[in-house]
Scaffold this motif. Structure first.
Motif, PDB file in Angstrom:
ATOM      1  N   PRO A 143      50.449  28.666  91.696  1.00  0.00           N
ATOM      2  CA  PRO A 143      51.580  29.173  92.302  1.00  0.00           C
ATOM      3  C   PRO A 143      51.504  28.956  94.017  1.00  0.00           C
ATOM      4  O   PRO A 143      52.791  28.478  94.616  1.00  0.00           O
TER       5      PRO A 143
ATOM      6  N   GLY B 266      59.263  18.846  90.574  1.00  0.00           N
ATOM      7  CA  GLY B 266      59.803  19.608  89.807  1.00  0.00           C
ATOM      8  C   GLY B 266      59.271  21.079  89.446  1.00  0.00           C
ATOM      9  O   GLY B 266      58.369  21.462  90.489  1.00  0.00           O
ATOM     10  N   THR B 267      59.429  21.676  88.383  1.00  0.00           N
ATOM     11  CA  THR B 267      58.880  23.146  88.207  1.00  0.00           C
ATOM     12  C   THR B 267      58.226  23.061  86.870  1.00  0.00           C
ATOM     13  O   THR B 267      58.450  22.672  85.777  1.00  0.00           O
TER      14      THR B 267
ATOM     15  N   THR C  26      53.258  25.713  95.333  1.00  0.00           N
ATOM     16  CA  THR C  26      54.694  25.568  95.487  1.00  0.00           C
ATOM     17  C   THR C  26      55.044  25.028  96.957  1.00  0.00           C
ATOM     18  O   THR C  26      54.537  25.638  97.887  1.00  0.00           O
TER      19      THR C  26
ATOM     20  N   GLN D  90      60.335  18.646  95.870  1.00  0.00           N
ATOM     21  CA  GLN D  90      60.176  19.966  95.727  1.00  0.00           C
ATOM     22  C   GLN D  90      59.313  20.039  94.637  1.00  0.00           C
ATOM     23  O   GLN D  90      59.528  19.549  93.456  1.00  0.00           O
ATOM     24  N   VAL D  91      58.127  20.762  94.718  1.00  0.00           N
ATOM     25  CA  VAL D  91      57.195  21.117  93.532  1.00  0.00           C
ATOM     26  C   VAL D  91      57.089  22.586  93.695  1.00  0.00           C
ATOM     27  O   VAL D  91      56.812  23.566  94.559  1.00  0.00           O
ATOM     28  N   THR D  92      57.524  23.245  92.299  1.00  0.00           N
ATOM     29  CA  THR D  92      57.469  24.812  92.068  1.00  0.00           C
ATOM     30  C   THR D  92      56.724  25.025  90.972  1.00  0.00           C
ATOM     31  O   THR D  92      56.796  24.475  89.913  1.00  0.00           O
ATOM     32  N   VAL D  93      55.787  26.074  91.364  1.00  0.00           N
ATOM     33  CA  VAL D  93      54.708  26.368  90.275  1.00  0.00           C
ATOM     34  C   VAL D  93      55.021  27.802  90.053  1.00  0.00           C
ATOM     35  O   VAL D  93      54.617  28.690  90.890  1.00  0.00           O
ATOM     36  N   SER D  94      55.464  27.998  88.742  1.00  0.00           N
ATOM     37  CA  SER D  94      55.771  29.619  88.448  1.00  0.00           C
ATOM     38  C   SER D  94      55.748  29.875  87.011  1.00  0.00           C
ATOM     39  O   SER D  94      56.161  28.775  86.171  1.00  0.00           O
ATOM     40  N   SER D  95      55.701  31.305  86.681  1.00  0.00           N
ATOM     41  CA  SER D  95      55.764  31.394  85.188  1.00  0.00           C
ATOM     42  C   SER D  95      56.803  32.006  84.981  1.00  0.00           C
ATOM     43  O   SER D  95      57.131  32.412  83.789  1.00  0.00           O
TER      44      SER D  95
ATOM     45  N   GLN E 130      54.488  25.404  84.830  1.00  0.00           N
ATOM     46  CA  GLN E 130      53.724  26.574  84.877  1.00  0.00           C
ATOM     47  C   GLN E 130      52.708  26.307  85.440  1.00  0.00           C
ATOM     48  O   GLN E 130      51.958  25.396  85.569  1.00  0.00           O
TER      49      GLN E 130
END
Length: 124
Positions: free
Chosen positions: A85, A10-11, A88, A119-124, A13
């Motif tokens: 991040p 997932g997505t 990701t 999918q792994v998304t790391v985002s602010s 922070q």
């Protein structure tokens, strides 16, 4: 062998956590998590030798991730904390009937069966 099924991506922070699951169709001795970011090579995240509950980690993990398998279960979990991040990527589960020992755990070519990835998304 039927490919394992990954879930839990997932997505999130930066600083948050995710737990990925890998459900293999049969019991395997060595189950590994790999990841591949866009434009980069696939790299090992962690692996577990299920017969002895021995774990292995990629050098970048530095205590942030934990691979585990609950007693009596085939499913293997990857707990990821303090995500950054640069974490990701698409995360893949891979299985092999042989042991994880030596450098085998880190080599994608040593795993004959792979999941589709999550999918792994790391985002602010």
């Amino acid at each position: 062998q039927v490919p394992p099924v990954e879930s839990g991506g997932g997505t999130v922070q930066p600083g948050e956590s995710l737990r990925l699951s890998c459900a293999p169709s049969t019991q395997n001795n060595c189950i590994g998590w790999f990841r591949q970011a866009t434009g980069k090579e696939r790299e090992v995240v962690a692996a577990i030798y299920t017969k002895g509950d021995v774990t292995y980690y990629g050098a970048f993990v530095k205590g942030r991730f934990t691979i585990s398998q609950a007693p009596g279960e085939r499913t293997v979990y990857l707990q990821m904390n303090d995500l950054k991040p640069e974490d990701t990527a698409v995360y893949f589960c891979a299985v092999r009937t042989g042991p994880c020992g030596g450098s085998a755990y880190a080599r994608p070519s040593r795993y004959p069966v792979w999941g589709q990835g999550t999918q792994v998304t790391v985002s602010s």
